[in-house]
Design an enzyme around this catalytic site. Sequence first.
Site, PDB file in Angstrom:
ATOM      1  N   LYS A  63       0.841  -1.204   0.000  1.00  0.00           N
ATOM      2  CA  LYS A  63       0.000   0.000   0.000  1.00  0.00           C
ATOM      3  C   LYS A  63       0.874   1.252   0.000  1.00  0.00           C
ATOM      4  CE  LYS A  63      -0.345  -0.061   5.038  1.00  0.00           C
ATOM      5  NZ  LYS A  63      -1.065  -0.687   6.164  1.00  0.00           N
ATOM      6  N   ARG A 165     -11.229   0.075  13.981  1.00  0.00           N
ATOM      7  CA  ARG A 165     -11.176   0.783  12.696  1.00  0.00           C
ATOM      8  C   ARG A 165     -12.215   0.138  11.785  1.00  0.00           C
ATOM      9  NH1 ARG A 165      -5.345   1.445   9.768  1.00  0.00           N
ATOM     10  NH2 ARG A 165      -5.692  -0.744   9.306  1.00  0.00           N
ATOM     11  N   TYR A 303      15.193  29.923   9.513  1.00  0.00           N
ATOM     12  CA  TYR A 303      14.042  30.668  10.057  1.00  0.00           C
ATOM     13  C   TYR A 303      14.015  30.639  11.584  1.00  0.00           C
ATOM     14  CZ  TYR A 303      11.981  30.573   5.366  1.00  0.00           C
ATOM     15  OH  TYR A 303      11.733  30.737   4.035  1.00  0.00           O
ATOM     16  N   MET A 367      11.492  24.653   3.099  1.00  0.00           N
ATOM     17  CA  MET A 367      10.650  23.933   2.140  1.00  0.00           C
ATOM     18  C   MET A 367      11.477  23.003   1.232  1.00  0.00           C
ATOM     19  SD  MET A 367       7.828  25.401  -0.557  1.00  0.00           S
ATOM     20  CE  MET A 367       6.956  26.371   0.652  1.00  0.00           C
TER      21      MET A 367
HETATM   22  C1  LIG Z   1      -0.409  -1.789   6.784  1.00  0.00           C
HETATM   23  C2  LIG Z   1      -1.119  -3.029   7.080  1.00  0.00           C
HETATM   24  C3  LIG Z   1      -0.417  -4.217   7.304  1.00  0.00           C
HETATM   25  C4  LIG Z   1       1.093  -4.282   7.381  1.00  0.00           C
HETATM   26  O1  LIG Z   1       1.523  -3.752   8.620  1.00  0.00           O
HETATM   27  P1  LIG Z   1       3.083  -3.730   9.004  1.00  0.00           P
HETATM   28  O2  LIG Z   1       3.104  -3.217  10.399  1.00  0.00           O
HETATM   29  O3  LIG Z   1       3.712  -2.760   8.044  1.00  0.00           O
HETATM   30  O4  LIG Z   1       3.592  -5.086   8.839  1.00  0.00           O
HETATM   31  C5  LIG Z   1      -1.150  -5.374   7.459  1.00  0.00           C
HETATM   32  N1  LIG Z   1      -2.507  -5.357   7.426  1.00  0.00           N
HETATM   33  C6  LIG Z   1      -3.212  -4.227   7.251  1.00  0.00           C
HETATM   34  C7  LIG Z   1      -4.689  -4.265   7.252  1.00  0.00           C
HETATM   35  C8  LIG Z   1      -2.552  -3.016   7.078  1.00  0.00           C
HETATM   36  O5  LIG Z   1      -3.255  -1.901   6.901  1.00  0.00           O
END
Ligand SMILES: *Cc1c(COP(=O)(O)O)cnc(C)c1O
Length: 452
Positions: A63, A165, A303, A367
């Site tokens: 992802k 979630r 800054y 930036m």
């Molecule tokens: C991101 C994610 C993972 C992987 O998690 P890691 O801690 O990076 O191994 C597995 N399952 C779901 C649903 C996730 O969102």
Amino acid sequence: MTRNAAAEIAFSSEQGKANYAAALRRYPAQAIVDLKAMRDNMAHLVAMVGGPASGTAVMGVVKADAYGHGLLPSALAALAGGATWLGTAQAHEALLLRQLGIGPDRCHILTWVYNGTEVPFDELIEADIDVSVGSLPGIDAVAAAARKVGKPARVHVKVDSGFGRNGFTPAGFDAALAKLVPLAKEGVIQIIGQWSHLAVADSPDVPEFVTSTDRQVETFKEFTQRMEHAGIAPQIRHLANTAATLSRPKIRFELCRPGIGLYGYEPDPAMGEPGDYRLKPAMRLQAQLGTVKDVEAGHGISYGRTYLTPDNTSTAIVPLGYADGIHRSASGFDMQGAKHVNKPGGPVRVMTVEGPRLYHVSGRVCMDQFILDLHGSAAELGVAEGDTVELFGPGRGEQFLEPTADDWARAADTISYEIFTCLRNRIPRLYEHAAEVLDAHDLELLDPASLL
Ligand SMILES: *Cc1c(COP(=O)(O)O)cnc(C)c1O
């Protein structure tokens, strides 16, 4: 002569060298991704769960552009390491994997973030992508899409075992079963999986977290029983992220879903170092220095004048800033005098005549750039404009003074995951060891200009 604080690149061809030269002209920083490290990390995770014949498969979670490492190259390296599943949160990345050439003959793909009204379930079903359902509108939308396409949807039922979630809660599950059972009987959907996500699997040393994970596992199993009683037993169950894959053998079930482990990191530095788990960080981030100059003691840097040079010194500009994803919270403060605060910023490895030195961001991250106080004369140190410095790499051991993304995470008060995923795509991603890891067919799928 310019000095190089990053590891030498393993070029595979003259074209690779030309690609690197072109990348340097295009942008003064590069993220170099070692596909061999990624392949080996996956192979190690597959071996940990017992190998390909163990009954437990492994998904490479890719992802968010493979945690910033590049979706397609990372997916192919994960497959080369023995992953038989890929997973993305967003549907468009799952579709992209299929469009870019990873067909259903290669692996299963699961995608899980959706709302019941807008996600293109029809395209996902047609592309043989497994979908998660965790809400009643989600079930309706998947069923409608499957009817429209005329092909059963491969569904993974998401249950909320305690993460809070996505997914059905225990109280809401009867309503879900009432919809799922007739659809499964009719053949509109196929119940492939049951799954859930853990809240604190990365803290095996904190007893209350271990207890809460145990409770999640129990709740997860109760959901399985309810599915079995309803006549829609899942073919596979999956719960384990990297942390659980590494530390909880009993809950690997039929599929594990490591993400961060593929990229070579443990989920939480409290668990130890990547090397403790035989993982190798796959990305290194390097940049070429801009202006290097001498300044006097008491000179304000960047800054807000949050850093005043303690002594006569030289400074060097690193041409990366928060528009590149360098966290502003990794700024370094050193205020002399009454208001004295000393908070070191993110670490940078710089090569000097005497070998590598570790410096820290001095003053606020801007930036497009930040500044390093070299704590000495650049001429004497042999540091000059155009030198390559390294923000993080695999962490090759103490004597190398090589920072990792965990060090940047500490400096920015975040986690390594956010360090990678924030890196903008204007920083070229370049791939090392591609020809060693991928066969000719897969190599052809990649952007040839990205190969070293
Ligand atoms: C991101 C994610 C993972 C992987 O998690 P890691 O801690 O990076 O191994 C597995 N399952 C779901 C649903 C996730 O969102």
